[in-house]
Structures are given as C-alpha cells and as structure tokens.
Enzyme design. Sequence first.
Site, PDB file in Angstrom:
ATOM      1  N   ASP A 221      20.429  30.948  -2.814  1.00 16.82           N
ATOM      2  CA  ASP A 221      20.003  31.787  -1.705  1.00 16.82           C
ATOM      3  C   ASP A 221      20.607  33.187  -1.826  1.00 16.82           C
ATOM      4  OD1 ASP A 221      18.719  31.781   1.026  1.00 16.82           O
ATOM      5  OD2 ASP A 221      20.746  32.314   1.644  1.00 16.82           O
ATOM      6  N   GLU A 270      28.606  21.857 -18.548  1.00 16.60           N
ATOM      7  CA  GLU A 270      29.544  20.720 -18.662  1.00 16.60           C
ATOM      8  C   GLU A 270      28.835  19.396 -18.392  1.00 16.60           C
ATOM      9  OE1 GLU A 270      32.432  21.467 -15.646  1.00 16.60           O
ATOM     10  OE2 GLU A 270      32.986  23.409 -16.509  1.00 16.60           O
TER      11      GLU A 270
END
Length: 572
Positions: A221, A270
Amino acid sequence: MTQHLAAPAAPDSGTRTDWWRDAVIYQVYPRSFADGNGDGMGDLEGIRARLPHLRDLGVDAVWLSPFYASPQADAGYDVADYRAIDPMFGTLHDADAVIRDAHALGLRIIVDLVPNHSSDRHDWFQRALKEGPGSPLRDRYHFRAGKGADGELPPNDWESIFGGPAWTRTTDPDGAPGEWYLHLFAPEQPDFNWEHPAVRDEFRSILRFWLDMGVDGFRVDVAHGLVKAEGLPDIGHHDQLKLLGNDTMPFFDQDGVHEIYRSWRHVLAEYAENEIGPEGPSLEGRGRETGGRVLVAEAWTPTVERTAHYVRPDEMHQAFNFQYLGTHWDAAELREVIDSSLAAMRPVDAPATWVLSNHDVTRHATRFANPPGLGTQLRTAGDRALGLRRARAATLLMLALPGSAYLYQGEELGLPDVTDLPDEVRQDPSFHRAQGQDGFRDGCRVPIPWTVEGPSYGFGTGGSWLPQPAGWGELSVEAQTGDPTSTLELYRKALQTRRTQPGLGAGDALQWTEAPEGVLAFRREDFACTANTTGEPVRLTAPGRLLLASGPVDVGDGDVELPADTTAWWAV
Ligand code: NOJ
C-alpha cells in the site's frame, strides 16, 4: 463448513516460480465478499467457504485487502497490529485455513501490507503520545513543533489525500497543546518515519511473519509514499490533490523508497516456493531466487516510466498500472497507454499489469456508462446498458494484453457502482473529510450478491454493512451461472481460454494490425484480438476462427460485423 477441494483448474500454474508474469489476480475486499458468521460484515470464514468460486472462475491468485487488527478508520488501511487479525474478520487460525485451502485449490494468496502509516491506535504511536515531546518513540513517526507564535500552525503546507491539512496537533500529557504529527491520509493514520532503523527492522520482521504463515506475496500500500523529501519542504501550492499523479511531490515517489524494496526482495529470497495444488512445488522452483513469492507496488507516479523503477530486477515484481485504469474507452488513448506500458516495462524485464477496477475507484461498468472526463469517482449511474457492454469489451481487451491482470470482486458479475447510497450510510473517511466533495469509494464496496434471494443475497445471513440495492439478486453468481450470455460465464470462458490459447498471457509485445478508426486490432502468435470502441458496428476481415466475444458477433464469409463496443478473440 463443508469444503470442496477438487483439483485446481490450472495444474500448471501451481508449478512455476514465475507464475506472476501472466497471473490473473482477483482482489477480495474482505468486508464485502462473504460473511461467514452472519454479523453483516464479510470475514475470513466467508472467504474460505467461497474459494471454490474463485477456483472455478479460473484466477491464479487472490489478493486480500487488509484484515489486520484495526479500528477501521479507513476500512482496515489503518493497522493497529500487523501480526493479528481483527476479530471482525476472524483469527490467525482462520487466516491459516484460508491460505492452506487456497493452496490446495491451486490459488496463491497475496496479502496487503500497509507500511506508509499505522493506525493511531498502534502501540508505538500511543506510547509516543503518552510519553510526550522528547520520547524516542516520536522519532518513528513525523512529530514536529508547529509554526506561529504558539506553534498553532502546521509545520508545513502539505495537504492530506483525504482533504484538509496533513498534520494534526497533539495534546501534551499535561493537557497543553503540543506537537503536530504528519498523516498523508486520515488523522487516524500517522505516517511512519522510514529514516528510523526500528521502522525498517519491524517491517522486515512483519514480512517474515506472513511469509512464515505461507503467503505468496504482498500488495504494498502507498509504496510510493514511505520516504519524504529531506526537511519536509513546503509545496507552495494549495489544492494539492490536483497535482497528485502529475507532479513529483515531496512526499511521493522519492528515490529513497527503492532501497527499501531492494532489502525486502532479499527477505523474500530467503523463502522457498509454497506447495500449490495437489502436485506441490516444482523441483525447478526450489532454491531459485524468489521461490515464487512476490511484491506488488501500489505506486501512483506521474509516468509509467517512473512506475517501472519499482519493478527493476532487484526490487518488486509487479506494479499496478493506474495509467491504464484511468484511460477512457477510446481506441487511440488505449493504444497509447498499452504501447507506453509495454515499452516502460521491457527494459526492466517486468510484466506489464492491467487493471480496470479496485476498491478505490468507481467500478468500470459505471465509469464507462458516463461521459469521459469525469474522473474515477462518480456519483452518477449513467447509461447502465452501455456501461456493461463497454465493461465486458474492456475486460476482454485487458485479458488479451501481454502480462498480468487484476480483477476486483464483483466485476465478474458486471456489477455497477451503487451511486445512490444515502450520505448517512457512507463510511469512506475521505467522503466525510472532504464534505462530500470527493470520496465516493463506498459505491464500489457494497457486499456482492451470491444468490437470487435471501436477506443479503447470499452474502450472509445477517444483512450487510452497506445496503445492497433492490434487484442485486438478479446479478448474483447463482443467477448468472449457466447462462451463456451472462458476464460471469464470459469471465469464466475468457480465463479458461487464456490458459489454453497460445498467444494469451505472458510476454512483452503485440503487433498492431490495420483497423478502421476507433478499432484496436492486434496479434500475438496464433491469437488475434479486435476491439470496437465506437458506438457503431464496423465491418472487418475476420482474422481467424472466433474464440470468444463480449457480445453477439456474426461471422460471415471471411468477414465480420463487429457490433458497437464489442471485443472479439480469434485463433489465427
Ligand atoms: C490505498 C488504499 O487502496 C486505500 O484504500 C487507502 O485508503 C489508502 N491507500 C491509504 O492506506
């Protein structure tokens, strides 16, 4: 609740780490999608029960607007706790169930992340207020002394996107008027200070929390707003809303935002790919750089070229194409935006994205029902039949373009905006702050109809938080299912065709072919699309075998009459 976990519509989409390059992503606005507990407010249980609808529709992923703990000053875009679910939507256990069920159905889940501001009820902000001036927690937001003899004037001239000054004065713990704090949106949404390392650390940790929960990505956002120009300089211009999107503002699209997204990309890297569909992740996906987890920028910038900066190879994966959303139903304008969007994304190797509706703008069936040039927030229903015809044609055009597309819940039903909501039921904070001048976002947020009858047309058993118009049931999923002329079946067919027809989906180019004025015609491999944006039928040479059309099309002997406001897909 009984779950129907059948094989996903597109097993192949479950085994690709670059699934997002041609994904169709469906936006769920949780409070208005489906109400599982009958309190009139949509929730996670409701979403979970309706996931099979999305699987059957044929979308690849679901983006969920915020469901976090929030006082709901801006319908959840004011987050008090980023790691908790608001009780109105359910629990973390429900979120886990939605993610698991979606994955089993072959659907990815993208959650909304709101990093520009928190709620004023966020623990950091509350403590910053309580501790008073000098509190180190105030450095995590933008607190400043006011101007004027007694600090009675805001620290600078910035205006809130929701109207009025972008600053609110605080009261000190001893009751005296105190410092001001910055909020680009409502006063209940204080902006974080992204120069502070604790803010950066906290959001990397929040990313990991949701990645551990199994989400496939984040819609970010106000991605263009996190970093403010040094010294928070005055703009020197009133009525700043008019400048938005055209000029670079000291609070938007600052170059400093990009290093934040580069660091987030490392966090995503990751994580391994989620198991999607019955077959799980592809071996080839494991250990690869992104593991199929993505970042999507909500970045309002002056140009598509500026938007492309957000999706450079080491930043986000996609950015919304608001230039496309704002384009009128006009062949020349559309062609220009399509060309410039593809050209802007090519050098950064990001897919172009396309979007026509979301929870912040008037639905496209209503925008196109009105004369062009009225903006994206309307209060007039216009010519509904015309709007729907154009909306269907516009959707088919959008789904034919290279890249990824976003759908907003209810557009598959051809829903119009509810333009006659009484002022007293409106909840959009921008409506109330702007004294009715702007902020008509409630009209696209009315709970969607699932059944022909029932207290809230199948949305739930206990009414709906915004009133649904009479006749909403005729537009319901139930009413449209099985009717080959319905908008719902058009979407289903289009999404199914998109999966099987070569030339639809990923890519970064198309070839325009000759067409009369007002008609867009292009080819991609063995596929062709023709869109008549004029109000008159046009005669064309049929480019091939008709696959699908947004309205009735008569194919003659080698030629075709394409009716007004109609798009057709062809196998060449
Ligand atoms: C963009 C969101 O889409 C909108 O609904 C919200 O009001 C603002 N950002 C502020 O978070």
